[in-house]
Write an enzyme that holds these catalytic residues in place. Structure first.
Site, PDB file in Angstrom:
ATOM      1  CE  LYS A 192      -0.644  16.162  -2.411  1.00  0.00           C
ATOM      2  NZ  LYS A 192      -1.345  15.860  -1.174  1.00  0.00           N
ATOM      3  CD  GLU A 198       9.514   3.415  -4.764  1.00  0.00           C
ATOM      4  OE1 GLU A 198       9.391   4.661  -4.620  1.00  0.00           O
ATOM      5  OE2 GLU A 198       9.593   2.630  -3.807  1.00  0.00           O
ATOM      6  N   GLY A 249      -2.898  11.315  -2.321  1.00  0.00           N
ATOM      7  CA  GLY A 249      -2.519  10.416  -3.416  1.00  0.00           C
ATOM      8  C   GLY A 249      -3.579   9.367  -3.712  1.00  0.00           C
ATOM      9  NE  ARG A 250      -4.890   7.100   2.102  1.00  0.00           N
ATOM     10  CZ  ARG A 250      -3.921   7.830   2.643  1.00  0.00           C
ATOM     11  NH1 ARG A 250      -2.789   8.011   1.987  1.00  0.00           N
ATOM     12  NH2 ARG A 250      -4.064   8.382   3.837  1.00  0.00           N
ATOM     13  CD  GLU A 335      -0.532   5.261   1.569  1.00  0.00           C
ATOM     14  OE1 GLU A 335       0.443   4.574   1.231  1.00  0.00           O
ATOM     15  OE2 GLU A 335      -0.967   6.179   0.862  1.00  0.00           O
ATOM     16  CG  HIS A 366     -10.809 -22.441  -9.538  1.00  0.00           C
ATOM     17  ND1 HIS A 366     -11.411 -23.675  -9.550  1.00  0.00           N
ATOM     18  CD2 HIS A 366     -11.692 -21.576 -10.103  1.00  0.00           C
ATOM     19  CE1 HIS A 366     -12.607 -23.579 -10.130  1.00  0.00           C
ATOM     20  NE2 HIS A 366     -12.801 -22.305 -10.464  1.00  0.00           N
ATOM     21  CE  LYS A 479       7.773   6.975   0.899  1.00  0.00           C
ATOM     22  NZ  LYS A 479       6.917   8.150   0.694  1.00  0.00           N
TER      23      LYS A 479
HETATM   24  O1  F6P Z   1       4.813   6.261   0.086  1.00  0.00           O
HETATM   25  C1  F6P Z   1       3.432   6.327   0.074  1.00  0.00           C
HETATM   26  C2  F6P Z   1       2.959   7.383  -0.875  1.00  0.00           C
HETATM   27  O2  F6P Z   1       3.313   8.630  -0.407  1.00  0.00           O
HETATM   28  C3  F6P Z   1       1.469   7.297  -1.140  1.00  0.00           C
HETATM   29  O3  F6P Z   1       0.718   7.905  -0.171  1.00  0.00           O
HETATM   30  C4  F6P Z   1       1.374   7.924  -2.484  1.00  0.00           C
HETATM   31  O4  F6P Z   1       0.162   7.660  -3.126  1.00  0.00           O
HETATM   32  C5  F6P Z   1       2.568   7.310  -3.170  1.00  0.00           C
HETATM   33  O5  F6P Z   1       3.543   7.213  -2.158  1.00  0.00           O
HETATM   34  C6  F6P Z   1       3.115   8.080  -4.326  1.00  0.00           C
HETATM   35  O6  F6P Z   1       3.466   9.366  -3.929  1.00  0.00           O
HETATM   36  P1  F6P Z   1       3.767  10.518  -4.974  1.00  0.00           P
HETATM   37  O7  F6P Z   1       2.525  10.757  -5.742  1.00  0.00           O
HETATM   38  O8  F6P Z   1       4.173  11.691  -4.153  1.00  0.00           O
HETATM   39  O9  F6P Z   1       4.872  10.038  -5.859  1.00  0.00           O
END
Ligand code: F6P
Length: 511
Positions: A192, A198, A249-250, A335, A366, A479
């Site tokens: 987003k 990452e 995002g979530r 979150e 288990h 971050k």
């Molecule tokens: O760092 C948390 C976060 O911002 C989440 O809220 C989000 O879902 C995820 O990282 C990924 O973010 P993006 O879609 O901006 O890469």
């Protein structure tokens, strides 16, 4: 929190801790009738929860006083409910067109992005140029696709194979690419913000991988899904899909972030997922709070967290397709409501969301169920099962369901070992609460309804706590520090760092 209803609940919590005996309470057949309900696609049984009708009544009053109904209406109306970012939360609107009778307002921006995604998915499926799709995205941009792809596995027909890569650890991408042919692989980069380290790292390596194959032009193999398609385009992307700013995002699996799912199952099945969610949206909007599944669950979360001070909840899906549900809910709840200040910036003044964790129940039995049954802390367990399975191994399904029911029963009733047994070691204290969610079957519709139910319960709890459930400032500090440490790893500069970080950095740099 210093209100008469809060105080009344606090005193009921003290009494409940000492006197509520679930086993005794469940000797009355009315308890199941009164404390379970049917929501779309989900039978929700809260009769093994550590509460009673009187507590529920007080919690409903608390919800009314906290303005749950008004805030729900504001959510649905698309007004600003994410105060710190001055945004609405529009996930319900992505489902709105798929609700036959909801009459909720549609949103053009939401719908345009979603339609473009579904059209693209159909085209890619029809062209059959790509055998494999690698979806790159993390958090809300990865967990939803991963969960839904697994849950809808029986519907993954006639499309490409889909792989999800989230981790910055190169093993993730490396393993996903093994055996794939660059010419026949499509990458989706879902982010987003278009700034997640990452995802950017995995994207860059994937671009190199495609470009290394003779004659391939990487933009032909990449789709960007973002609110910042402008940046993606500046960086060479030619195929982009839009996520509206108001989709957190979530809460984004319903948006263009669902592209890998739509590629695997087709637009029609994806729309069934949306339709199931829309049914739950209608239930949340129209059912009285007294018989409203997200309201019950959100209030139970408040009851367990703030009044009974339980440290968390265990999620135990008894369906292989839901094996990533605990991870999905971890982000959704922790979150959203893992916060200590209210939307107005003042301290919440009570415990909010605890840890949400779990594993498929069959495996958990288990491993950590020992702790659930006999540990010194008591937490609620959420059992999620489907009556019908999508395989032809009926013995498995019956045994699985029997186990789910037995675990809930054992937690609740406990057992005292006879005198000849190992003293104390075989005692089960019992009185350990659980909720049970039973689906008829895991289908696109029931999955949609289940996930929407979870979203709304988080919203209800957040509203009672006065929290803004739609921001996530708590992820930012780490971050920022990582950016600084990344530079220091190259330079070896440890000046100004605490002794531990400096020591570890020196060791990492040596490696
Ligand atoms: O760092 C948390 C976060 O911002 C989440 O809220 C989000 O879902 C995820 O990282 C990924 O973010 P993006 O879609 O901006 O890469």
């Amino acid at each position: 929190m210093d209100t008469p209803i809060w105080r009344a609940l606090a005193s009921k919590a003290a009494a409940c801790r000492q006197t509520l005996n679930l086993s005794e309470a469940l000797s009355s057949p009315d308890r199941f009738e009164n404390l379970s309900l049917h929501a779309p696609h989900v039978l929700l049984d809260c009769s093994k929860s550590l509460w009673d009708e009187a507590v529920l009544q007080d919690l409903l009053q608390l919800a009314r006083q906290a303005g749950v109904e008004q805030r729900r209406d504001a959510l649905y109306a698309g007004t600003v409910v994410n105060e710190t970012e001055q945004r609405p939360a529009l996930h319900v609107r992505l489902r709105a067109p798929f609700s036959a009778q909801g009459g909720f307002q549609n949103d053009e921006e939401c719908h345009a992005g979603l339609s473009a995604m579904l059209t693209m998915a159909q085209q890619v499926r029809e062209q059959a140029r790509f055998t494999d799709v690698v979806h790159i995205g993390i958090g809300g941009s990865g967990l939803g696709p991963e969960l839904v792809l697994q849950a809808l596995h029986p519907w993954c027909l006639g499309g490409p194979r889909v792989h999800v890569v989230s981790n910055m650890d190169g093993h993730d991408l490396h393993q996903a690419l093994q055996g794939l042919e660059p010419a026949r692989t499509l990458f989706i980069v879902a982010s987003k913000s278009w700034s997640t380290a990452e995802t950017q790292r995995n994207m860059a390596s994937a671009q190199v991988w495609v470009s290394a194959a003779a004659g391939l032009h990487w933009p032909d193999h990449f789709v960007a899904v973002s609110s910042r398609e402008d940046i993606a385009r500046q960086n060479g992307f030619t195929q982009t899909l839009h996520i509206p700013e108001g989709i957190g995002g979530r809460f984004s699996i319903w948006s263009a972030v669902g592209l890998p799912v739509a590629l695997a199952v087709g637009a029609e099945v994806f729309e069934r997922l949306l339709a199931g969610a829309a049914q739950m949206d209608i239930h949340f909007a129209q059912q009285p709070l007294e018989r409203n599944a997200p309201v019950w669950l959100g209030l139970l979360d408040v009851w367990y967290g703030s009044f009974l001070e339980m440290p968390g909840r265990c999620v135990a899906p008894y369906h292989h397709g839901l094996r990533r549900l605990p991870a999905y809910l971890q982000q959704l709840e922790m979150e959203s409501n893992g916060k200590q200040v209210m939307a107005n910036g003042k301290p919440v003044g009570c415990l909010t969301t605890g840890m949400v964790w779990g594993e498929p129940g069959s495996n958990g039995q288990h491993a950590f169920f020992q702790w659930l049954h006999q540990g010194t802390q008591r937490i609620p367990v959420e059992f999620i099962a489907a009556r019908e399975a999508d395989h032809d191994l009926p013995e498995h399904q019956e045994a699985l369901l029997a186990n789910a029911l037995a675990q809930a029963q054992a937690l609740m009733q406990g057992s005292k070992a006879g005198p000849e047994q190992l003293l104390g070691h075989q005692d089960f204290p019992g009185n350990r609460p659980s909720t049970f969610m039973l689906l008829d079957a895991l289908t696109p519709e029931s999955l949609g309804a289940l996930l929407a139910l979870q979203e709304h319960r988080v919203f209800v709890a957040g509203t009672v706590w006065g929290i803004n459930s739609f921001d996530q400032w708590g992820v930012e500090l780490g971050k920022t520090l990582a950016k600084d440490l990344r530079k220091r790893l190259d330079s070896g500069d440890v000046s100004g760092l605490d002794a531990s970080t400096a020591g570890l950095l020196a060791c990492c740099a040596l490696a």
